[in-house]
Design a protein around this motif. Structure first.
Motif, short mmCIF file in Angstrom:
data_model
loop_
_atom_site.label_atom_id
_atom_site.label_comp_id
_atom_site.label_asym_id
_atom_site.label_seq_id
_atom_site.Cartn_x
_atom_site.Cartn_y
_atom_site.Cartn_z
N THR A 35 0.83 -1.21 0.00
CA THR A 35 0.00 0.00 0.00
C THR A 35 0.86 1.25 0.00
O THR A 35 0.57 2.22 -0.71
CB THR A 35 -0.94 0.01 1.22
OG1 THR A 35 -1.55 -1.26 1.33
CG2 THR A 35 -2.01 1.06 1.08
N SER A 36 1.95 1.24 0.77
CA SER A 36 2.76 2.46 0.82
C SER A 36 3.43 2.73 -0.52
O SER A 36 3.61 3.88 -0.91
CB SER A 36 3.80 2.37 1.94
OG SER A 36 4.59 1.23 1.76
N SER A 87 -4.10 -2.59 -3.90
CA SER A 87 -3.17 -3.29 -3.00
C SER A 87 -3.78 -4.57 -2.45
O SER A 87 -3.11 -5.59 -2.34
CB SER A 87 -2.71 -2.36 -1.88
OG SER A 87 -3.63 -2.37 -0.82
N GLY A 143 -4.82 -3.14 6.70
CA GLY A 143 -5.12 -2.37 5.49
C GLY A 143 -6.29 -1.41 5.69
O GLY A 143 -6.23 -0.26 5.26
N ILE A 191 -7.73 1.75 3.68
CA ILE A 191 -8.41 1.15 2.52
C ILE A 191 -9.87 0.90 2.89
O ILE A 191 -10.16 0.44 3.99
CB ILE A 191 -7.74 -0.18 2.11
CG1 ILE A 191 -6.25 0.05 1.84
CG2 ILE A 191 -8.43 -0.77 0.88
CD1 ILE A 191 -5.49 -1.23 1.55
N THR A 250 -3.80 2.84 -4.44
CA THR A 250 -3.95 1.99 -3.25
C THR A 250 -5.09 0.99 -3.38
O THR A 250 -5.11 -0.03 -2.71
CB THR A 250 -4.20 2.84 -1.99
OG1 THR A 250 -5.20 3.80 -2.30
CG2 THR A 250 -2.95 3.52 -1.51
N ARG A 251 -6.04 1.27 -4.25
CA ARG A 251 -7.17 0.35 -4.33
C ARG A 251 -6.76 -1.01 -4.93
O ARG A 251 -7.49 -1.97 -4.84
CB ARG A 251 -8.33 0.96 -5.12
CG ARG A 251 -7.97 1.37 -6.51
CD ARG A 251 -8.97 2.40 -7.04
NE ARG A 251 -8.58 2.84 -8.34
CZ ARG A 251 -8.90 2.18 -9.45
NH1 ARG A 251 -9.61 1.08 -9.40
NH2 ARG A 251 -8.48 2.62 -10.62
N MET A 283 -4.20 1.59 7.04
CA MET A 283 -3.80 2.22 5.78
C MET A 283 -4.97 2.93 5.08
O MET A 283 -4.81 3.44 3.98
CB MET A 283 -3.21 1.17 4.81
CG MET A 283 -2.14 0.30 5.39
SD MET A 283 -0.62 1.16 5.87
CE MET A 283 0.04 1.61 4.28
N LEU A 313 2.09 1.73 -3.50
CA LEU A 313 1.03 2.08 -4.45
C LEU A 313 0.48 3.48 -4.19
O LEU A 313 -0.06 4.11 -5.09
CB LEU A 313 -0.09 1.04 -4.40
CG LEU A 313 0.29 -0.34 -4.95
CD1 LEU A 313 -0.80 -1.35 -4.70
CD2 LEU A 313 0.60 -0.24 -6.44
N ARG A 314 0.62 3.92 -2.94
CA ARG A 314 0.08 5.24 -2.62
C ARG A 314 0.75 6.32 -3.47
O ARG A 314 0.08 7.24 -3.94
CB ARG A 314 0.29 5.53 -1.13
CG ARG A 314 -0.37 6.83 -0.66
CD ARG A 314 -0.31 6.96 0.84
NE ARG A 314 -1.25 6.06 1.51
CZ ARG A 314 -1.07 5.55 2.71
NH1 ARG A 314 0.04 5.82 3.39
NH2 ARG A 314 -1.96 4.76 3.25
#
Ligand SMILES: Nc1ncnc2c1ncn2[C@@H]1O[C@H](COP(=O)(O)OP(=O)(O)O)[C@@H](O)[C@H]1O
Ligand SMILES: [Mg+2]
Lengths: 263, 262
Positions: free
Chosen positions: B79-80, B91, B178, B184, B88-89, B182, B82-83
């Motif tokens: 996630t970090s 991940s 997540g 999500i 992030t969606r 994070m 992809l951010r």
């Protein structure tokens, strides 16, 4: 014909001769002591006789079956004829004493569990362990473990029982009782007992015949009384436990290395 | 140079000797596992259930802890990254693929190699040096049939089950971190996971864990049953079993992952 015949066994490990032409025989029903100092190949001899180790040369015939010529599957048929009490007893530690004695019975006879239970009780009472069926081996003293091992060895009513150092690790009284037990068993059940030991003091009084090994060779074979009276320097030194004589007390370099490094 | 060649030659011969012995053991296992039951010599049910309990129930807590933590790690890492891309969606989907295709089976294999492999090697090794294996043979009880087959059966049945638990645990861990950590969206996470859950991947995971079960079972049994001498050699065989079966499992995972997904 003798019950157990050993003909001219040779065995070397990594070029070092451990057995160098060993021959002897055990008659049905007798107590035969195989004696000799430590490291002369007594346990190796036993492994060959049990079919667990192949000799480089020589034959072992047990009750008409040539052990050294059999395949693994054929050997299993012959193994019902003997029982073994190992030097370390070698009871399975994950099983109780009763389960240990039952193991060879369950494995090989299509018997009802209740019958097996009765047989186990009987064998345990024969060795004086009547109430110890549900104990685990490590809950018993050394002498009791040996008795339990004996109960397992005689579970299938063998013709021969082999004992490897049955008095090792026992105190003098229990050791004495152990050799008496072996002799009484042999007499009462008409079992041939082949006893490997270096304890001359314990074995000579109970043995019918003695074979002495030294450096992989038979150096004496005969009656206990003759062994005790022997003038052969090797035999004399061994029987009397003398320091002076042909058997070196200070170990040879290779043995010393082995003792120090534990190899 | 001569000495080096001599050394390498000796190592090669030793290796080939081990390999032939292991193949021989495999043949024995195959006989007692598959052929013997048809000849009326059945598996030892008591031993098999005992081993299943030890392998399955015994390893489950460890497998769960590690897989939940692993899920957390993977979701944070993906996630970090992809951010930065504003993606992030995706991940949750990535995490699912990673867990199902490789990490779940692999880490379960490693845990079992460490825990069960060590136990097998130590137990068999101790039995070997204390003459218990010899005692079995002298009672005409085949050590492979009595000791090794139950271990193999237990591993082959239990390792795939543990892998499923690990995969679920990994998803759970990644879901918790997540969504809570994070940011999500939980519904998005669920949709992503279901979209990327694939029967083929699950099947590959099962194939992998069966392979690891056989690797750990055979290799550690072999190490244990070939111990000679005394207690210190049991310790050494245990260490060798764990180290090499982990290496073999990881290498096998690399091989299988490449084979199935490249
Ligand atoms: N598997 C083996 N590999 C190499 N050497 C062995 C092996 N088994 C026994 N030996 C050696 O053979 C010799 C005789 O051992 P053993 O038969 O145990 O003697 P004993 O029982 O009379 O004390 C010892 O020096 C031992 O180191
Ligand atoms: Mg010995």
């Amino acid at each position: 014909m003798a019950l157990l015949e050993v003909h001219d066994l040779h065995k070397a490990f990594a070029g070092r001769k451990v057995l160098d032409g060993v021959s002897f025989a055990a008659e049905a029903g007798e107590v035969l002591a195989i004696m000799g100092p430590s490291g002369t190949g007594k346990s190796t001899l036993l492994k060959i006789v049990l079919g667990a180790l192949k000799p480089d040369q020589g034959r072992v015939v047990l009750d008409g079956d040539e052990i050294t010529a059999l395949s693994e599957r054929e050997l299993d048929q012959v193994r019902v004829k003997f029982g073994v009490l190992f030097q370390n007893v070698a009871l399975l530690h994950s099983l109780t004493v009763g389960e240990n004695v039952a193991l060879p019975l369950i494995e090989h006879s299509p018997l009802d569990p209740s019958v097996i239970e009765i047989m186990v009780r009987m064998k345990l009472s024969q060795v004086g362990l009547t109430d110890f069926e549900n104990f685990y081996p490590n809950q018993l003293s050394g002498g009791m473990q040996k008795r339990a091992g004996l109960a397992r060895a005689i579970a299938r009513d063998p013709k021969v029982v082999f004992f490897d150092e049955p008095t090792a690790g026992l105190d003098p009284v229990v050791g004495q009782a152990m050799v008496k037990l072996i002799r009484d068993f042999s007499r009462a059940l008409k079992i041939t007992a082949v006893v490997i030991s270096h304890r001359v003091d314990l074995m000579l009084p109970v043995a019918d015949r003695v074979v002495m090994l030294y450096n992989g060779k038979v150096v004496f074979s005969g009656l206990p009384a003759d062994m005790a009276a022997s003038e052969d320097p090797l035999v004399r030194q061994f029987v009397r436990g003398e320091i002076e004589g042909p058997i070196p007390v200070i170990p040879a370099p290779e043995q010393l290395k082995k003792a120090l490094l534990g190899e | 140079m001569r000495r080096l060649l001599g050394y390498l030659g000796r190592r090669l011969i030793r290796f080939l000797e081990h390999l032939t012995s292991i193949l021989y053991l495999c043949r024995e296992i195959g006989y007692w596992l598959v052929v013997a039951p048809f000849q009326g010599k059945h598996w030892r049910r008591v031993e098999v259930t005992r081993m299943m309990d030890e392998v399955g129930a015994g390893s489950l807590p460890l497998v769960l802890i590690i897989s939940v933590a692993l899920g957390m790690i993977v979701v944070v890492l993906t996630t970090s990254q992809l951010r930065d891309l504003g993606a992030t969606r995706y991940s949750a989907g990535l995490v699912t693929l990673a867990l199902m295709r490789s990490l779940g089976p692999l880490f379960t294999g490693i845990v079992v190699a460490g825990r069960v492999g060590a136990a097998i090697a130590a137990r068999f090794g101790t039995m070997k040096v204390s003459e218990e294996v010899l005692a079995l043979e002298s009672m005409a009880i085949n050590p492979v049939s009595y000791l090794v087959v139950p271990v193999i059966v237990a591993l082959v049945v239990m390792l795939p089950c543990l892998t499923l638990f690990a995969e679920a645990g990994g998803l759970l861990g990644s879901f918790v971190v997540g969504t809570l950590g994070m940011g999500i969206d939980p519904d998005l996470f669920r949709v992503q996971v279901t979209e990327h859950l694939d029967n083929f991947d699950i099947l590959v995971g099962m194939v992998k864990s069966l392979t690891y079960a056989l690797i750990v079972g055979v290799f550690c049994s072999y190490q244990g049953l070939t111990v000679e001498g005394g207690a210190e050699n049991v310790g050494r065989a245990t260490m060798v079993s764990v180290v090499f079966s982990i290496i073999l499992v990881v290498v096998a995972d690399a091989g299988l992952t490449v084979a199935f997904y490249l």
